[in-house]
Scaffold this motif. Sequence first.
Motif, PDB file in Angstrom:
ATOM      1  N   THR A  16       0.836  -1.197   0.000  1.00  0.00           N
ATOM      2  CA  THR A  16       0.000   0.000   0.000  1.00  0.00           C
ATOM      3  C   THR A  16       0.877   1.255   0.000  1.00  0.00           C
ATOM      4  OG1 THR A  16      -1.732  -1.215   1.142  1.00  0.00           O
ATOM      5  CG2 THR A  16      -1.866   1.180   1.230  1.00  0.00           C
ATOM      6  N   ASP A  39      -7.742  -4.550  -1.898  1.00  0.00           N
ATOM      7  CA  ASP A  39      -7.557  -5.191  -0.591  1.00  0.00           C
ATOM      8  C   ASP A  39      -8.795  -4.925   0.269  1.00  0.00           C
ATOM      9  OD1 ASP A  39      -6.824  -6.098   1.898  1.00  0.00           O
ATOM     10  OD2 ASP A  39      -4.823  -5.204   1.853  1.00  0.00           O
ATOM     11  N   ASP A  43      -6.875  -0.065   2.915  1.00  0.00           N
ATOM     12  CA  ASP A  43      -5.908   0.912   3.442  1.00  0.00           C
ATOM     13  C   ASP A  43      -5.573   1.998   2.416  1.00  0.00           C
ATOM     14  OD1 ASP A  43      -5.750  -0.545   5.777  1.00  0.00           O
ATOM     15  OD2 ASP A  43      -4.008  -1.718   5.105  1.00  0.00           O
ATOM     16  N   ASP A 139      -3.849  -2.009  -5.821  1.00  0.00           N
ATOM     17  CA  ASP A 139      -3.272  -2.419  -4.539  1.00  0.00           C
ATOM     18  C   ASP A 139      -3.900  -3.757  -4.143  1.00  0.00           C
ATOM     19  OD1 ASP A 139      -1.820  -2.378  -2.190  1.00  0.00           O
ATOM     20  OD2 ASP A 139      -3.240  -1.095  -1.117  1.00  0.00           O
TER      21      ASP A 139
HETATM   22 MG   LIG Z   1      -1.815  -3.041   2.054  1.00  0.00          MG
END
Ligand SMILES: [Mg+2]
Length: 278
Positions: A16, A39, A43, A139
């Motif tokens: 991230t 994800d 995040d 991500d």
């Molecule tokens: Mg991450």
Amino acid sequence: MQVVSISSLKGGVGKTSVTLGLASAALAAGIPTLVIDLDPHADATTGLGVNARDQLDIGQMIKNARKADLGANVVPSGWLAAHQHDGGTTPTLDVAMGSAFSGIYDRPDLGKRDLRRLSTVLANADRDGRAPYQLVLIDCPPSLNGLTRMAWTASSRVLLVAEPGLFSVAGTQRTLRAIELFRTEFAPALVPAGIVANRVRTGSNEHAYRLGEMKTMFGDLLLSPTIPEQANWQQIQGAAHPVHQWPGDSAKNASALFDRLLDSVLTQSATRSRLYRG
Ligand SMILES: [Mg+2]
Ligand SMILES: Nc1ncnc2c1ncn2[C@@H]1O[C@H](COP(=O)(O)OP(=O)(O)OP(=O)(O)O)[C@@H](O)[C@H]1O
């Protein structure tokens, strides 16, 4: 449109953080960019300072992939508010928000049809090159389960993140093998964009040794520059700020590293792609 997955087998190595660093560099360079937060912990969405109204998150979009309207559901990053641009057009940095909902696809046994869900969403948005992005960063969660494989199916490049430690190096080797298998079976156009070593401690003998080992093992797949361990990293991310707009010399140095890394990812991987195709 260049689609890059940021992946690792191991958790917490900096996927991230690297995604956010590259997004910050792309924003500074004026490259129209979309970050897809695949994800379930979301995040990247938090780090990009997203303020959603009624947009759908990426989990809901991939669930109804064929009908999903990516363009209507992306949210501009909160980073744009502080971005200094010289009176011209506002640059593009959009986010396809993450949510726990996408977790339903993070199974080891995802079938071929499900693997294509994200590609379908992107293809619909980019019919006739309509999508306003030059770069898409995905991500990924820390596994090689369904969501990462779905990201790879939609990508032309995979950027691997690794810490210079014993288990991380071994994990990177396993991930490279997984990419190779996946390429043969599902995604012939997919190539590794390279490996970025993150959280490198200057002055650590162990890290110097592991970096040497990575260089021997991975050759020019190991990208330059490497990213050092940075004391104020969490503070910058906690403030949902791009590193390019953070004051101080250490943020300035980090920004320059991410500028170079973005350049490596975009140019070196193009060369690699030509080599792979022969
Ligand atoms: Mg991450
Ligand atoms: N170069 C760095 N210097 C200092 N701290 C870092 C660095 N890179 C990452 N971190 C910190 O390490 C933690 C994990 O990083 P990050 O969340 O980017 O990893 P991740 O691979 O995305 O994790 P996950 O597998 O949980 O998604 C975060 O708190 C982040 O701020």
